[in-house]
Design a protein around this motif. Structure first.
Motif, PDB file in Angstrom:
ATOM      1  N   TYR A  17       0.838  -1.199   0.000  1.00  0.00           N
ATOM      2  CA  TYR A  17       0.000   0.000   0.000  1.00  0.00           C
ATOM      3  C   TYR A  17       0.877   1.256   0.000  1.00  0.00           C
ATOM      4  CZ  TYR A  17       0.844   0.599   5.044  1.00  0.00           C
ATOM      5  OH  TYR A  17       1.415   0.790   6.262  1.00  0.00           O
ATOM      6  N   ARG A  18       0.334   2.359  -0.571  1.00  0.00           N
ATOM      7  CA  ARG A  18       1.118   3.586  -0.754  1.00  0.00           C
ATOM      8  C   ARG A  18       0.441   4.785  -0.094  1.00  0.00           C
ATOM      9  NH1 ARG A  18       1.169   0.993  -5.831  1.00  0.00           N
ATOM     10  NH2 ARG A  18       3.238   0.258  -6.468  1.00  0.00           N
ATOM     11  N   VAL A  19      -0.293   4.575   0.956  1.00  0.00           N
ATOM     12  CA  VAL A  19      -1.001   5.675   1.611  1.00  0.00           C
ATOM     13  C   VAL A  19      -0.459   5.874   3.018  1.00  0.00           C
ATOM     14  CG1 VAL A  19      -3.110   5.334   0.278  1.00  0.00           C
ATOM     15  CG2 VAL A  19      -2.805   4.101   2.436  1.00  0.00           C
ATOM     16  N   HIS A  20      -0.630   7.103   3.527  1.00  0.00           N
ATOM     17  CA  HIS A  20      -0.246   7.414   4.898  1.00  0.00           C
ATOM     18  C   HIS A  20      -1.473   7.508   5.809  1.00  0.00           C
ATOM     19  CE1 HIS A  20       3.891   8.062   3.689  1.00  0.00           C
ATOM     20  NE2 HIS A  20       3.465   8.860   2.713  1.00  0.00           N
ATOM     21  N   GLU A  21      -2.607   7.789   5.174  1.00  0.00           N
ATOM     22  CA  GLU A  21      -3.878   7.797   5.899  1.00  0.00           C
ATOM     23  C   GLU A  21      -4.921   7.124   5.031  1.00  0.00           C
ATOM     24  OE1 GLU A  21      -5.081  11.611   7.320  1.00  0.00           O
ATOM     25  OE2 GLU A  21      -3.171  12.042   8.300  1.00  0.00           O
ATOM     26  N   ILE A  22      -5.887   6.486   5.674  1.00  0.00           N
ATOM     27  CA  ILE A  22      -6.925   5.746   4.943  1.00  0.00           C
ATOM     28  C   ILE A  22      -8.219   5.826   5.741  1.00  0.00           C
ATOM     29  CG2 ILE A  22      -6.489   3.477   5.985  1.00  0.00           C
ATOM     30  CD1 ILE A  22      -7.005   3.978   2.234  1.00  0.00           C
ATOM     31  N   PRO A  23      -9.373   6.050   5.096  1.00  0.00           N
ATOM     32  CA  PRO A  23     -10.619   6.189   5.857  1.00  0.00           C
ATOM     33  C   PRO A  23     -11.115   4.909   6.519  1.00  0.00           C
ATOM     34  CG  PRO A  23     -10.817   7.172   3.672  1.00  0.00           C
ATOM     35  CD  PRO A  23      -9.557   6.365   3.675  1.00  0.00           C
ATOM     36  N   ALA A  24     -10.858   3.744   5.897  1.00  0.00           N
ATOM     37  CA  ALA A  24     -11.495   2.518   6.378  1.00  0.00           C
ATOM     38  C   ALA A  24     -10.526   1.341   6.336  1.00  0.00           C
ATOM     39  CB  ALA A  24     -12.733   2.195   5.536  1.00  0.00           C
ATOM     40  N   ILE A  25     -10.701   0.466   7.317  1.00  0.00           N
ATOM     41  CA  ILE A  25      -9.978  -0.799   7.392  1.00  0.00           C
ATOM     42  C   ILE A  25     -11.004  -1.928   7.396  1.00  0.00           C
ATOM     43  CG2 ILE A  25      -8.488  -2.277   8.808  1.00  0.00           C
ATOM     44  CD1 ILE A  25      -6.973   0.099   7.699  1.00  0.00           C
ATOM     45  N   VAL A  26     -10.795  -2.928   6.559  1.00  0.00           N
ATOM     46  CA  VAL A  26     -11.578  -4.168   6.601  1.00  0.00           C
ATOM     47  C   VAL A  26     -10.657  -5.243   7.167  1.00  0.00           C
ATOM     48  CG1 VAL A  26     -12.935  -5.850   5.316  1.00  0.00           C
ATOM     49  CG2 VAL A  26     -12.889  -3.445   4.565  1.00  0.00           C
ATOM     50  N   ALA A  27     -11.074  -5.902   8.229  1.00  0.00           N
ATOM     51  CA  ALA A  27     -10.199  -6.880   8.898  1.00  0.00           C
ATOM     52  C   ALA A  27     -10.834  -8.261   8.879  1.00  0.00           C
ATOM     53  CB  ALA A  27      -9.910  -6.448  10.333  1.00  0.00           C
ATOM     54  N   MET A  28     -10.027  -9.253   8.504  1.00  0.00           N
ATOM     55  CA  MET A  28     -10.495 -10.631   8.417  1.00  0.00           C
ATOM     56  C   MET A  28      -9.390 -11.564   8.897  1.00  0.00           C
ATOM     57  SD  MET A  28     -11.955 -12.583   5.011  1.00  0.00           S
ATOM     58  CE  MET A  28     -10.421 -13.184   4.293  1.00  0.00           C
ATOM     59  N   ALA A  29      -9.753 -12.568   9.668  1.00  0.00           N
ATOM     60  CA  ALA A  29      -8.801 -13.591  10.106  1.00  0.00           C
ATOM     61  C   ALA A  29      -9.048 -14.871   9.320  1.00  0.00           C
ATOM     62  CB  ALA A  29      -8.945 -13.853  11.603  1.00  0.00           C
ATOM     63  N   VAL A  30      -7.969 -15.575   8.999  1.00  0.00           N
ATOM     64  CA  VAL A  30      -8.051 -16.847   8.279  1.00  0.00           C
ATOM     65  C   VAL A  30      -7.263 -17.875   9.067  1.00  0.00           C
ATOM     66  CG1 VAL A  30      -7.495 -18.067   6.142  1.00  0.00           C
ATOM     67  CG2 VAL A  30      -8.230 -15.681   6.050  1.00  0.00           C
ATOM     68  N   TYR A  31      -7.849 -19.068   9.236  1.00  0.00           N
ATOM     69  CA  TYR A  31      -7.102 -20.120   9.925  1.00  0.00           C
ATOM     70  C   TYR A  31      -7.213 -21.429   9.159  1.00  0.00           C
ATOM     71  CZ  TYR A  31     -11.029 -22.588  12.233  1.00  0.00           C
ATOM     72  OH  TYR A  31     -12.142 -23.341  12.501  1.00  0.00           O
ATOM     73  N   GLU A  32      -6.538 -22.459   9.647  1.00  0.00           N
ATOM     74  CA  GLU A  32      -6.290 -23.658   8.846  1.00  0.00           C
ATOM     75  C   GLU A  32      -7.546 -24.383   8.379  1.00  0.00           C
ATOM     76  OE1 GLU A  32      -4.088 -26.543  11.021  1.00  0.00           O
ATOM     77  OE2 GLU A  32      -5.338 -26.424  12.810  1.00  0.00           O
ATOM     78  N   LYS A  33      -8.642 -24.299   9.085  1.00  0.00           N
ATOM     79  CA  LYS A  33      -9.838 -25.039   8.702  1.00  0.00           C
ATOM     80  C   LYS A  33     -10.721 -24.291   7.712  1.00  0.00           C
ATOM     81  CE  LYS A  33     -10.150 -27.908  12.871  1.00  0.00           C
ATOM     82  NZ  LYS A  33     -11.007 -28.343  14.011  1.00  0.00           N
ATOM     83  N   ASP A  34     -10.348 -23.079   7.348  1.00  0.00           N
ATOM     84  CA  ASP A  34     -11.155 -22.329   6.391  1.00  0.00           C
ATOM     85  C   ASP A  34     -11.051 -22.953   5.001  1.00  0.00           C
ATOM     86  OD1 ASP A  34     -12.347 -20.297   7.962  1.00  0.00           O
ATOM     87  OD2 ASP A  34     -10.439 -19.229   8.051  1.00  0.00           O
ATOM     88  N   CYS A  35     -12.174 -22.936   4.285  1.00  0.00           N
ATOM     89  CA  CYS A  35     -12.259 -23.482   2.932  1.00  0.00           C
ATOM     90  C   CYS A  35     -11.691 -22.467   1.937  1.00  0.00           C
ATOM     91  CB  CYS A  35     -13.721 -23.798   2.601  1.00  0.00           C
ATOM     92  SG  CYS A  35     -14.047 -24.196   0.882  1.00  0.00           S
ATOM     93  N   ALA A  36     -10.758 -22.909   1.102  1.00  0.00           N
ATOM     94  CA  ALA A  36     -10.100 -22.008   0.158  1.00  0.00           C
ATOM     95  C   ALA A  36     -11.092 -21.351  -0.802  1.00  0.00           C
ATOM     96  CB  ALA A  36      -9.035 -22.773  -0.629  1.00  0.00           C
ATOM     97  N   ASP A  37     -12.081 -22.090  -1.274  1.00  0.00           N
ATOM     98  CA  ASP A  37     -13.071 -21.518  -2.200  1.00  0.00           C
ATOM     99  C   ASP A  37     -13.879 -20.417  -1.526  1.00  0.00           C
ATOM    100  OD1 ASP A  37     -12.311 -23.125  -4.284  1.00  0.00           O
ATOM    101  OD2 ASP A  37     -13.875 -24.626  -3.970  1.00  0.00           O
ATOM    102  N   TRP A  38     -14.262 -20.646  -0.267  1.00  0.00           N
ATOM    103  CA  TRP A  38     -15.044 -19.646   0.455  1.00  0.00           C
ATOM    104  C   TRP A  38     -14.209 -18.416   0.772  1.00  0.00           C
ATOM    105  CZ3 TRP A  38     -17.700 -23.459   4.425  1.00  0.00           C
ATOM    106  CH2 TRP A  38     -18.579 -24.284   3.709  1.00  0.00           C
ATOM    107  N   VAL A  39     -12.942 -18.613   1.117  1.00  0.00           N
ATOM    108  CA  VAL A  39     -12.054 -17.475   1.359  1.00  0.00           C
ATOM    109  C   VAL A  39     -11.914 -16.650   0.082  1.00  0.00           C
ATOM    110  CG1 VAL A  39      -9.668 -16.800   1.886  1.00  0.00           C
ATOM    111  CG2 VAL A  39     -10.804 -18.568   3.260  1.00  0.00           C
ATOM    112  N   ASP A  40     -11.779 -17.318  -1.034  1.00  0.00           N
ATOM    113  CA  ASP A  40     -11.693 -16.636  -2.323  1.00  0.00           C
ATOM    114  C   ASP A  40     -12.932 -15.784  -2.567  1.00  0.00           C
ATOM    115  OD1 ASP A  40     -10.480 -16.188  -4.989  1.00  0.00           O
ATOM    116  OD2 ASP A  40     -12.202 -17.337  -5.696  1.00  0.00           O
TER     117      ASP A  40
END
Length: 295
Positions: free
Chosen positions: A12-35
Motif C-alpha cells: 500500500y502507498r497511503v499514509h492515511e486511509i478512511p477505512a480498514i476491513v479486517a479478516m482472520a483466516v485459519y487452517e480449517k477455512d475453505c479455500a473456495d469460500w475465502v476466495d
C-alpha cells in the motif's frame, strides 16, 4: 509489532486511509469460500480502504496461494502472518493496533466464509456520515449454505434502545456485518483476547454500558455461511460464555430481572439438547425476534 505477528505482504502507498476491513483466516477455512469472501470486498462500490487479512497460524499451501494471489493483484491487501493460532480476538486487536497510525475512521469486520454485498461498505459509511452519534453499526444478513443457496435471513433490532434492551437475552449485533468507529479503539476498547468465542458479545455489553450508540440497518448486506454443523457448534465452553455474557449484560445495563434470568438459564439448558431441538429453537427465536422488531 508483537513477536507472534509479522507483515507477510504489503504494497500500500497511503499514509492515511478512511477505512480498514479486517479478516482472520485459519487452517480449517475453505479455500473456495475465502476466495469468494476476498472477491466480495475487492469489488466493493466504495474502494478507499485497506483490507487487512491476518493468517492465524499455519494454513494449507492451497489456502495461502489463494490469499497471496489476491494480494499480488490488489495493493489494498495487507497480509499479516501469525506464528501460532491465537484466536479471532487477538487477530482483530492486532489489526486494530497496527492500523491506528493510518488514522482510519471506520473498522469493518469480515469473516472468511461469508460474502459481503457489493454496496455494503458504501451503505454503512453513508449512514455513519449522516449519523455522527452512532458508533457501532450492524446490518441484516442472508443465511446461505455450502452451495451459496439462501436458507434463511436475519434482521436485528434497529434502534439503540431496542439493541441494548435485548442484550441481556441475545447478541443483537451480527458481528460479521459490523462497522465500528475508530474512536471506540482510540478510547481504549478492544476485544477480550482471553476469550476464544463470544468476544463480540462481551464487547457490545462493555460499549453499551459505557454509553456508545448502536444501530442496525434493515438492509441485508452480508451473506452469512450457515453450514450443516451450524446447530452443533456450541459446546459447553461457548454455552457457558454466552450465559456469562447475558448475566454481565443484566448487571452492567441494570436489567437484572426474573424474566432475563430465567431466559438465560433456559438457553443454557437448550444448548445441551440434541441438534434437532436446537434447530427448532433457533427458528422460533428468529420468529420471535422479528415480532419484537416490528413492535
Amino acid at each position: 509489532m508483537t513477536p507472534n505477528f509479522s507483515i507477510k505482504h504489503s504494497n500500500y502507498r497511503v499514509h492515511e486511509i478512511p477505512a480498514i476491513v479486517a479478516m482472520a483466516v485459519y487452517e480449517k477455512d475453505c479455500a473456495d469460500w475465502v476466495d469468494q469472501a476476498i472477491v466480495s470486498i475487492r469489488q466493493q462500490t466504495y474502494n478507499d480502504f485497506l483490507y487487512v487479512i491476518v493468517i492465524d497460524g499455519h494454513i494449507s499451501p492451497e489456502l495461502l496461494a489463494v490469499i497471496m494471489q489476491h494480494a499480488e493483484e490488489d495493493e489494498r491487501l495487507v497480509i499479516i502472518e501469525g506464528s501460532a493460532n491465537r484466536g479471532l480476538a487477538t487477530c482483530m486487536n492486532f489489526a486494530i493496533d497496527w492500523s491506528l497510525s493510518l488514522k482510519p475512521q471506520y473498522f469493518f469486520r469480515m469473516d472468511a466464509d461469508d460474502i459481503s454485498e457489493l454496496n455494503r461498505l458504501e451503505k454503512q459509511i453513508t449512514y455513519l456520515t449522516k449519523h455522527a452519534h452512532v458508533a457501532i453499526l450492524g446490518t441484516g444478513l442472508i443465511e446461505i449454505n455450502e452451495q451459496n443457496h439462501q436458507v434463511g435471513a436475519r434482521v436485528m433490532p434497529q434502534t439503540n434502545r431496542q439493541i441494548t434492551r435485548l442484550l441481556p437475552r441475545r447478541c443483537t449485533i451480527n458481528h460479521p456485518t459490523v462497522c465500528i468507529r475508530y474512536k471506540v479503539f482510540t478510547d481504549g476498547y478492544r476485544y477480550d483476547d482471553a476469550l476464544h468465542n463470544t468476544q463480540d458479545y462481551f464487547l457490545w455489553i462493555e460499549l453499551a454500558a459505557a454509553g456508545y450508540i448502536f444501530c442496525n440497518l434493515k438492509d441485508k448486506l452480508l451473506r452469512f455461511r450457515r453450514v450443516n454443523d451450524f446447530y452443533k457448534r456450541r459446546g459447553l465452553i461457548k454455552s457457558l460464555n454466552e450465559f456469562r455474557a447475558r448475566f454481565r449484560a443484566m448487571r452492567w445495563l441494570n436489567r437484572l430481572t426474573p424474566y432475563n434470568l430465567v431466559y438465560a438459564c433456559m438457553v443454557l439448558g437448550l444448548r445441551m439438547m440434541p441438534s434437532g431441538v436446537v434447530k427448532m429453537a433457533y427458528k422460533l427465536d428468529r420468529h420471535l425476534l422479528e415480532k419484537i422488531i416490528k413492535h
